[in-house]
Structures are given as C-alpha cells and as structure tokens.
Design a protein around this motif. Structure first.
Motif, short mmCIF file in Angstrom:
data_model
loop_
_atom_site.label_atom_id
_atom_site.label_comp_id
_atom_site.label_asym_id
_atom_site.label_seq_id
_atom_site.Cartn_x
_atom_site.Cartn_y
_atom_site.Cartn_z
N MET A 59 29.24 -13.17 34.89
CA MET A 59 29.95 -13.47 36.13
C MET A 59 28.99 -13.68 37.30
SD MET A 59 33.03 -13.70 35.22
CE MET A 59 34.03 -13.67 36.70
N VAL A 60 27.99 -12.82 37.41
CA VAL A 60 27.01 -12.96 38.49
C VAL A 60 26.18 -14.22 38.27
CG1 VAL A 60 25.08 -11.90 39.72
CG2 VAL A 60 26.90 -10.47 38.79
N GLY A 61 25.79 -14.43 37.02
CA GLY A 61 25.01 -15.63 36.69
C GLY A 61 25.78 -16.90 37.02
N ALA A 62 27.07 -16.91 36.69
CA ALA A 62 27.91 -18.09 36.98
C ALA A 62 28.00 -18.32 38.48
CB ALA A 62 29.31 -17.89 36.40
N SER A 63 28.17 -17.26 39.25
CA SER A 63 28.22 -17.39 40.72
C SER A 63 26.94 -18.03 41.24
CB SER A 63 28.40 -16.01 41.37
OG SER A 63 29.63 -15.43 41.01
N ASN A 64 25.81 -17.58 40.70
CA ASN A 64 24.52 -18.13 41.14
C ASN A 64 24.37 -19.60 40.74
OD1 ASN A 64 23.61 -15.72 42.33
ND2 ASN A 64 22.92 -14.92 40.36
N VAL A 65 24.85 -19.94 39.56
CA VAL A 65 24.79 -21.33 39.11
C VAL A 65 25.60 -22.24 40.03
CG1 VAL A 65 25.42 -22.96 37.28
CG2 VAL A 65 24.39 -20.76 36.68
N PHE A 66 26.85 -21.85 40.30
CA PHE A 66 27.70 -22.66 41.18
C PHE A 66 27.11 -22.75 42.59
CE2 PHE A 66 31.25 -21.20 38.22
CZ PHE A 66 31.26 -22.39 37.51
N ASN A 67 26.53 -21.64 43.04
CA ASN A 67 25.87 -21.62 44.35
C ASN A 67 24.74 -22.64 44.41
OD1 ASN A 67 23.29 -20.27 45.81
ND2 ASN A 67 25.12 -19.87 47.00
N GLN A 68 23.93 -22.70 43.36
CA GLN A 68 22.79 -23.63 43.36
C GLN A 68 23.22 -25.08 43.19
OE1 GLN A 68 19.17 -22.40 41.22
NE2 GLN A 68 20.06 -20.36 41.04
N ILE A 69 24.36 -25.29 42.53
CA ILE A 69 24.90 -26.66 42.44
C ILE A 69 25.33 -27.14 43.83
CG2 ILE A 69 26.82 -28.06 41.57
CD1 ILE A 69 26.75 -26.32 39.02
N ALA A 88 14.28 -29.28 41.67
CA ALA A 88 12.98 -29.64 41.08
C ALA A 88 13.13 -30.70 39.98
CB ALA A 88 12.29 -28.41 40.52
N GLY A 89 14.39 -31.01 39.62
CA GLY A 89 14.63 -32.04 38.62
C GLY A 89 14.50 -31.59 37.19
N ARG A 90 14.43 -30.26 36.96
CA ARG A 90 14.31 -29.75 35.59
C ARG A 90 15.67 -29.56 34.92
NH1 ARG A 90 11.07 -26.20 38.33
NH2 ARG A 90 12.42 -24.44 37.78
N MET A 91 16.74 -29.65 35.71
CA MET A 91 18.08 -29.49 35.15
C MET A 91 19.05 -30.38 35.92
SD MET A 91 20.44 -26.02 34.81
CE MET A 91 19.30 -25.19 33.70
N SER A 92 19.93 -31.05 35.19
CA SER A 92 20.91 -31.92 35.83
C SER A 92 22.09 -31.10 36.35
CB SER A 92 21.43 -32.97 34.84
OG SER A 92 22.23 -32.35 33.84
N VAL A 93 22.81 -31.67 37.30
CA VAL A 93 23.99 -31.01 37.85
C VAL A 93 25.03 -30.79 36.75
CG1 VAL A 93 25.95 -31.25 39.43
CG2 VAL A 93 23.65 -31.89 40.19
N ASN A 94 25.20 -31.76 35.88
CA ASN A 94 26.19 -31.64 34.80
C ASN A 94 25.84 -30.50 33.84
OD1 ASN A 94 27.74 -33.74 35.74
ND2 ASN A 94 26.80 -35.29 34.43
N THR A 95 24.55 -30.36 33.52
CA THR A 95 24.12 -29.26 32.66
C THR A 95 24.38 -27.92 33.33
OG1 THR A 95 22.38 -30.61 31.65
CG2 THR A 95 22.16 -28.23 31.44
N ALA A 96 24.03 -27.82 34.61
CA ALA A 96 24.26 -26.58 35.37
C ALA A 96 25.75 -26.26 35.44
CB ALA A 96 23.68 -26.71 36.78
N LEU A 97 26.56 -27.29 35.67
CA LEU A 97 28.01 -27.09 35.75
C LEU A 97 28.56 -26.57 34.43
CD1 LEU A 97 30.50 -27.43 37.59
CD2 LEU A 97 30.75 -29.76 36.70
N ILE A 99 26.92 -24.84 32.21
CA ILE A 99 26.46 -23.45 32.08
C ILE A 99 27.34 -22.52 32.90
CG2 ILE A 99 24.59 -21.83 32.63
CD1 ILE A 99 22.62 -24.13 31.99
N GLY A 100 27.62 -22.93 34.16
CA GLY A 100 28.46 -22.11 35.04
C GLY A 100 29.85 -21.90 34.48
N ILE A 101 30.46 -22.95 33.96
CA ILE A 101 31.82 -22.85 33.40
C ILE A 101 31.83 -21.97 32.16
CG2 ILE A 101 33.67 -24.16 32.27
CD1 ILE A 101 32.92 -26.52 34.15
#
Length: 297
Positions: A59-69, A88-97, A99-101
């Motif tokens: 839950m905390v990790g997901a919050s941080n992911v959405f925050n960084q998106i 930094a371009g090491r991860m795409s927004v779609n990949t982060a999204l 992960i967050g979901i």
C-alpha cells in the motif's frame, strides 16, 4: 557475457522497483504498523504479522508509485528527485502505473485477509495520499496537514490489524503520529526549501524559513511529546505505559524539543536537518519504548 548482462538487468529492475516504491520510507512505515500490532495483540500471530508487513509495504509502495507518476515533470526539476526511475528515463509511465495498480490490488487483498477494517484504513490512506496530498503540494502549505492523515494511519493500522477494532487506543496512536508529522516534514521543507521551490512545492506553513515557521515547529513538537505521554495516565484503555517508560519518553521528547528550539534560534539548513534526523529517531525510539514496556512489565 550474456550472464553478466542478465545480472545487470536484474539488478537494474530491483533498483528501479526499490526506488519507485521508496523502500526506506516504506520499511519505516511498515515498522510503525508492526509496533502498533505488537501493542494491540494479546498473543502474537506471526502469519498475521507477515501479512501486515506485505500488505503494508504494497500500500505504501503503491502510494509512492502513483506520487512519482503524478510528479514526474516536477521531479525532473529538482536535484534530489531527478534521478528517480521515471524522470531519469529508466522506467516508463505505463510500467510504473502497472506496478502501482498491482501493488494496490495485492495490498488490499492481503490487508482484507487480516480483517476488513485494516483494508479499509489502508484504502483511505492511499486515497488521501494520492488524490489529496499529492496534488495539493503545489497549491497550498495545508498539504502537510492533509498529508498528516494518511501519514498517521500506519501506527494505528497495526492495532486495528491485531484487534479488528477502532477505539481510544488506535486513536491515540494516530494522534501521536499525526502531530509528529508537522515538525518532521517542516524540517525537511526547511533544508530542502530551494530544491522544493524549483518544483513549485509549498511545504512550510508560512511559505518562508522564518521565525513564524520555527515557532510552529516548536509548538507541534511540544504537542507531539504531550500526546506521547497521555498513555501514562491510564485514560487510553488497554494502551498504557508505566512511569519508567513515561520518563524515557519525556527524555527523548525534551531532546526533540531542544532541536526544535535550536532551529528557532539558528534558522539554518543544518539545524533543520538535525531536527529531521532527531524526529525520525524520536518516533522510532518511542515505538520501541511502547512495545518494550508492554512485554517487560
């Protein structure tokens, strides 16, 4: 050669995951939940404890992911955040999204398996952090007040996980960590003021590193210490600390107040950084004292 390349790629994946979920912050939040669980549990169920750790991290990790998106463009402007995976371009927004979901779904299911109330408070925490606190950071200093709500949930979440009940005890744990958020985050906002300014973040109550902000830091530090001592008076149900522990809590409280006053006197980034470090030590030691008191007495 292929093995070396594979190793580098797997290391990079792990590094990006730990950075996007802010592993140090997430682990510290899980620590608070574990402390709350140990305080509330009549007997420790290690399976429940494991589920709390997994669900809490998700839950905390997901919050941080959405925050960084949401803040990816602003993160690129600030020195302390420009090397995060997305800017930094090491991860795409779609990949982060994705992960967050996934983390959100896993977190809710795991916390629900403990009891529904735990999942409910976990959901409230991620909702407030992502939809209220994050967008308000660039609009008003009141964002710290809003952010203090989800930030204060983990300590009480552990008690709810142990008892499936919300009452005076988890309410007190919530209050302690709620007040603590202000001197902690204002200290961070002080020594990172120039960097936050680049991203357009409003973190200090007055918007300035001045006497007014420093006074508020002192006041909220004192309220944190006073709230931490309430369980010593036997008015918080099953949550109780002995006079010896109250003296210890009072001692670390004076230590934190000293550094808050020092910030008022010096008004320097160094003093703010020291207060931030002391505040982290305070909440950690407080939780250790509370738990040790329960199991030793």
């Amino acid at each position: 050669m292929a093995i070396s390349q594979t190793h580098k790629e797997s290391t990079s994946v792990v590094k990006n995951f730990t950075e996007i979920t802010k592993i140090r912050l997430s682990v510290s939040v899980v620590f608070s939940s574990v402390a709350g669980y140990l305080l509330g549990a009549e007997s420790v169920d290690f399976m429940t404890l494991l589920l709390l750790c997994i669900g809490g991290y998700c839950m905390v990790g997901a919050s941080n992911v959405f925050n960084q998106i949401m803040e990816r463009d602003l993160d690129a402007l600030m020195l302390r955040t420009q090397d995060r995976p997305i800017p930094a371009g090491r991860m795409s927004v779609n990949t982060a999204l994705a992960i967050g979901i996934i983390l959100t779904i896993i977190g809710l299911i795991v916390l629900y398996s403990i009891n529904p109330q735990t999942a409910m408070f976990g959901a409230i925490s991620i909702f407030m952090y992502v939809t209220l606190y994050t967008p308000l950071k660039t609009k008003t200093p009141l964002s710290v007040f809003i952010g203090a709500f989800p930030g204060a949930i983990p300590f009480m979440l552990g008690w709810v996980a142990a008892t499936n009940d919300f009452g005076i005890e988890p309410g007190t744990l919530f209050m302690i960590q709620f007040f603590w958020q202000f001197p902690h985050f204002w200290a961070i906002g002080w020594f990172l003021f120039e960097d936050y300014k680049k991203g357009g973040f409003f973190m200090l109550p007055n918007g300035r590193r001045d006497k007014g902000t420093a006074i508020q830091v002192i006041l909220y530090t004192i309220w944190t210490v006073l709230a931490s001592l309430i369980p010593a008076f036997g008015v918080t149900g099953k949550l109780y600390i002995t006079p010896v522990s109250a003296v210890l809590v009072g001692g670390i409280g004076i230590w934190m107040v000293y550094y808050a006053v020092r910030l008022y006197r010096e008004k320097t980034d160094k003093a703010a950084k020291q207060l931030m470090l002391v505040s982290v030590s305070y909440i950690t030691l407080l939780q250790i004292i509370y738990v040790a008191d329960k199991f030793i007495r």
